[in-house]
Design a protein around this motif. Structure first.
Motif, PDB file in Angstrom:
ATOM      1  N   THR A  46       0.819  -1.217   0.000  1.00 54.41           N
ATOM      2  CA  THR A  46       0.000   0.000   0.000  1.00 54.41           C
ATOM      3  C   THR A  46       0.845   1.255   0.000  1.00 54.41           C
ATOM      4  OG1 THR A  46      -0.048   0.216   2.421  1.00 54.41           O
ATOM      5  CG2 THR A  46      -1.758  -1.169   1.410  1.00 54.41           C
ATOM      6  N   ALA A 188      -8.180   3.878   5.340  1.00 54.91           N
ATOM      7  CA  ALA A 188      -9.286   4.464   4.575  1.00 54.91           C
ATOM      8  C   ALA A 188      -9.702   3.625   3.386  1.00 54.91           C
ATOM      9  CB  ALA A 188      -8.905   5.874   4.102  1.00 54.91           C
ATOM     10  N   THR A 189      -8.915   2.620   3.023  1.00 50.18           N
ATOM     11  CA  THR A 189      -9.197   1.916   1.775  1.00 50.18           C
ATOM     12  C   THR A 189      -9.533   0.447   1.994  1.00 50.18           C
ATOM     13  OG1 THR A 189      -6.829   1.522   1.547  1.00 50.18           O
ATOM     14  CG2 THR A 189      -7.723   3.422   0.389  1.00 50.18           C
ATOM     15  N   GLN A 190     -10.119   0.116   3.144  1.00 53.16           N
ATOM     16  CA  GLN A 190     -10.456  -1.284   3.373  1.00 53.16           C
ATOM     17  C   GLN A 190     -11.679  -1.663   2.545  1.00 53.16           C
ATOM     18  OE1 GLN A 190      -9.861  -2.335   7.877  1.00 53.16           O
ATOM     19  NE2 GLN A 190     -10.567  -0.242   7.760  1.00 53.16           N
ATOM     20  N   ALA A 258     -18.019   1.863   1.843  1.00 51.74           N
ATOM     21  CA  ALA A 258     -16.992   1.039   1.199  1.00 51.74           C
ATOM     22  C   ALA A 258     -17.577   0.307  -0.009  1.00 51.74           C
ATOM     23  CB  ALA A 258     -16.414   0.039   2.207  1.00 51.74           C
ATOM     24  N   ARG A 262     -16.564   4.731  -1.677  1.00 57.03           N
ATOM     25  CA  ARG A 262     -16.181   6.022  -1.083  1.00 57.03           C
ATOM     26  C   ARG A 262     -15.149   5.772   0.007  1.00 57.03           C
ATOM     27  NH1 ARG A 262     -21.666   7.191  -1.631  1.00 57.03           N
ATOM     28  NH2 ARG A 262     -22.114   6.507   0.488  1.00 57.03           N
ATOM     29  N   ASP A 263     -13.893   6.041  -0.306  1.00 54.34           N
ATOM     30  CA  ASP A 263     -12.822   5.849   0.671  1.00 54.34           C
ATOM     31  C   ASP A 263     -12.786   7.012   1.657  1.00 54.34           C
ATOM     32  OD1 ASP A 263     -12.049   3.528  -0.469  1.00 54.34           O
ATOM     33  OD2 ASP A 263     -10.369   4.382  -1.594  1.00 54.34           O
ATOM     34  N   GLY A 264     -12.372   6.696   2.861  1.00 54.08           N
ATOM     35  CA  GLY A 264     -12.055   7.751   3.820  1.00 54.08           C
ATOM     36  C   GLY A 264     -13.244   8.585   4.228  1.00 54.08           C
ATOM     37  N   SER A 265     -14.407   7.980   4.326  1.00 55.53           N
ATOM     38  CA  SER A 265     -15.590   8.728   4.738  1.00 55.53           C
ATOM     39  C   SER A 265     -15.523   9.049   6.223  1.00 55.53           C
ATOM     40  CB  SER A 265     -16.850   7.921   4.431  1.00 55.53           C
ATOM     41  OG  SER A 265     -16.911   6.787   5.279  1.00 55.53           O
ATOM     42  N   ALA A 268     -15.921   6.000   8.213  1.00 60.15           N
ATOM     43  CA  ALA A 268     -14.705   5.187   8.336  1.00 60.15           C
ATOM     44  C   ALA A 268     -13.798   5.746   9.434  1.00 60.15           C
ATOM     45  CB  ALA A 268     -13.967   5.138   6.998  1.00 60.15           C
TER      46      ALA A 268
END
Lengths: 425, 425
Positions: A46, A188-190, A258, A262-265, A268
């Motif tokens: 990552t 943030a990207t799970q 997710a 939408r990453d990093g909301s 999250a």
């Protein structure tokens, strides 16, 4: 005589976007010059560990990276990490960037580069010799990249001992990280399946801590008998309750975000905070039946391959394994502390319409599991009625955890709980 | 750029009846052999320090006692303690048994026996040189015997600099005690006047932390600019809210029990827990206007001698000095965060009948003050309208505290707050 004292300890915490960029400052303030960064290949891909390493180097720290932590560490994988660190050292501090596996690997390394002997000297008895560290353990910064494990707050390093096919660990107050750096940008990207399983781990940390046997209901201990996990208590309760409140608003929303990519909301980020809070709670209270059951559920998997996880080998992710018997476990423990179970259910779902009773918390938990895509019971991950006895045997080996339950747990009790968990809805 | 990161740190905690008997075990586990026990003459007379010393000796620790901590430490009294420790040392750990004064004295000692230079090298600028410790500070166990100060959780050592007639301190993360041992048996015999004043300190720690400027509303900081007090934040809020909940049920009851001569009641134990929780909150968020005002209110006292305190010299006890302008301070800060002020009021008095508005929290606080016997404003401790300007000047010197207020505070604002605090009901 019953117990009158409870204890509480926690790492220092730095929380928020950008926190991971500051670690060099903190480590330098401890006087460190040479740092071992521990991660695993998946997390390394990552780019987060390399960015953390750059931040360390920018503060004039020498950094050596060990990126071969095993997901689900074994005695062999930990020994490899220790051998690497002993060969490449000396180091002044360890920085772990990853999930529970990387953080646990770093704990074993931090212990064994300053203390003599081998891994098994420190592993819990009767598997190992349960020796206490005689020398200060290297200071450890834990930087979680998954929201859930709580390893950044705890004093345990969990491992599979391959030759014995048993899961055990090292447990000592000295293993607690000195600093936890929780930067929501790193988690943030799970993918939704990972977020759901890891979130169930958070939830069960909070629920099991909150329903753990009250610290004052244990026999009085001498100071040398105290362990980091002292049962539910006024401070662990605080963390567990707030974690449940955060999960109530954020968990479904975070999985939904997710799924929509939408990453990093905001949700999250709230999950990262909930994970931290639940970790601070269970790191002092302890967990019980669902976590005990999770060991054999994960360990005896045959063919199950969950979405959003690597498909190369069968697995039941830890949080999913914990969740699968949680509703029935809380139905069983209800009568030991009804008001706690009801309050937990109302915190987790303030709109729940069920009546106050043993079924309320199981219903609230199962409803959440269904909404976020957790399998509908042990049946969906490949277990049948014929597996119950073997799963019970595995759970009974986790007496340290079962002792934290709010009432006595027999093999028959576990058979009922596991048998009723083949299908939830 | 506004701030995105907050920090949290706390001592390890051992809480409960009997906890003070175990300190020898904990200090030995750190490898200590020779311990300095710091207390003051009044606390020494209770016998608690000697019992703690016996517990240390029972674990084969050598103990040297310094029992001359000054209540309200000065630069001179701290220098005396440091000179004693330097002459009698070396020590491996310091154990402070007493109120904030003994604990703060122990902080200065722990710093200066391992670091070169003199007290003024480390005192906050511009009074001192604000040097950061270069060597590890001796590990400190703080054993509070009054419920209120929170000194066991904080990173500050407060002192009067006699030659300059100014109150200042040393503030550094390294001063935070490593372990806080809160044994309610040690604070079980406080007279009602002491319990009331100390309890108002607890309450104001919680209320000021909870209404402090939100951490994300400050300008973004570099890591080296971070201070332990980072404004209200999700973790400090947790402690503050729970402290308010405990005070709601325990404060009036504890004072009532003390008036009736009932030592060690359940309510008194809850006050010890509230003090700990509020300390963990304000030790990370910070305090603001009421604490800033308390400096000149205590410092300029002429004749006031409160019940239940030594009558040999005039004094306004710290918690009382903090309380006296608190209602008007919270009326002033209301519009910066109305929902926080209302929630705090409802937590402190769930039965309050007042309407939601700027007066609710002031009314709830003043009602409590009246019930527990706190003076009805600055007038009762000897101040009049003619003293307002001098008190304002004293408060304005506490810019570090005023900067934590949720809105800008001018001299005119302070004059309004202090002027309206001459009489509360």
């Amino acid at each position: 005589m019953t117990e009158t004292v409870f204890t509480y300890a926690a790492p220092a915490l730095k929380f928020g976007r950008g926190a991971a960029a500051e670690i060099g400052y903190d480590v330098r303030a401890w006087g460190a010059r040479r740092v071992l960064l521990v991660t695993d290949p998946g997390v390394a891909a990552t780019g987060h560990p390399e960015r953390v390493a750059e931040g360390l180097r920018a503060r004039d720290l020498q950094v050596v990276v060990f990126d071969r932590s095993r997901v689900e560490p074994t005695d062999v994988s930990l020994e490899e990490a220790v051998a690497f660190a002993r060969a490449e050292g000396p180091f002044d501090a360890v920085v772990a960037v990853g999930g529970g596996s990387s953080i646990d690997t770093a704990k074993a390394v931090a212990l064994l580069v300053t203390n003599p002997g081998e891994l098994m000297d420190y592993v819990n008895a009767p598997i190992g010799k349960a020796r206490a560290p005689q020398q200060p353990v290297l200071p450890l910064v834990a930087v979680p990249t998954t929201t859930g494990t709580g390893a950044e707050s705890t004093t345990i390093c969990v491992m599979d001992v391959l030759a014995l096919m048993v899961k055990t660990g090292i447990s000592h107050a000295a293993l607690r990280p000195r600093l936890a750096v929780v930067d929501p940008a790193l988690s943030a990207t799970q993918p939704p399946g990972v977020l759901a399983a890891a979130g169930m781990d958070i939830l069960c940390h909070a629920l099991e801590s909150y329903t753990a046997r009250w610290y004052g209901d244990f026999d009085a201990k001498q100071p040398e008998q105290r362990v980091p996990y002292c049962g539910s208590n006024p401070i662990a309760d605080l963390w567990s309750e707030r974690a449940l409140g955060l999960l109530a608003t954020a968990f479904r929303a975070a999985v939904h975000d997710a799924r929509e990519g939408r990453d990093g909301s905001e949700a999250a980020e709230q999950m990262a905070l909930a994970a931290t809070f639940a970790g601070l709670g269970f790191g002092n209270a302890g967990v019980h039946i669902p976590h005990a059951n999770a060991y054999p559920i994960a360990g005896r998997v045959q063919d199950f391959r969950p979405a959003d996880y690597p498909q190369d080998e069968p697995m039941v992710p830890h949080g999913m394994a914990v969740a699968l018997t949680a509703p029935e476990a809380f139905r069983f423990t209800f009568d030991a502390a009804p008001e706690r179970h009801l309050r937990a259910a109302r915190l987790l779902d303030p709109a729940a319409t069920g009546a106050d009773g043993p079924g309320l918390l199981p219903d609230v938990v199962a409803s959440l599991m269904r909404d976020i895509g957790i399998p509908n019971g042990l049946g969906e991950v490949g277990y049948g009625a014929g597996d119950v006895d073997a799963l019970v045997d595995g759970s009974l080996k986790q007496q340290r955890l079962l002792a934290t339950a709010p009432k006595e747990v027999t093999g028959d009790d576990l058979a009922s709980i596991i048998g009723a968990s083949l299908e939830h809805w």
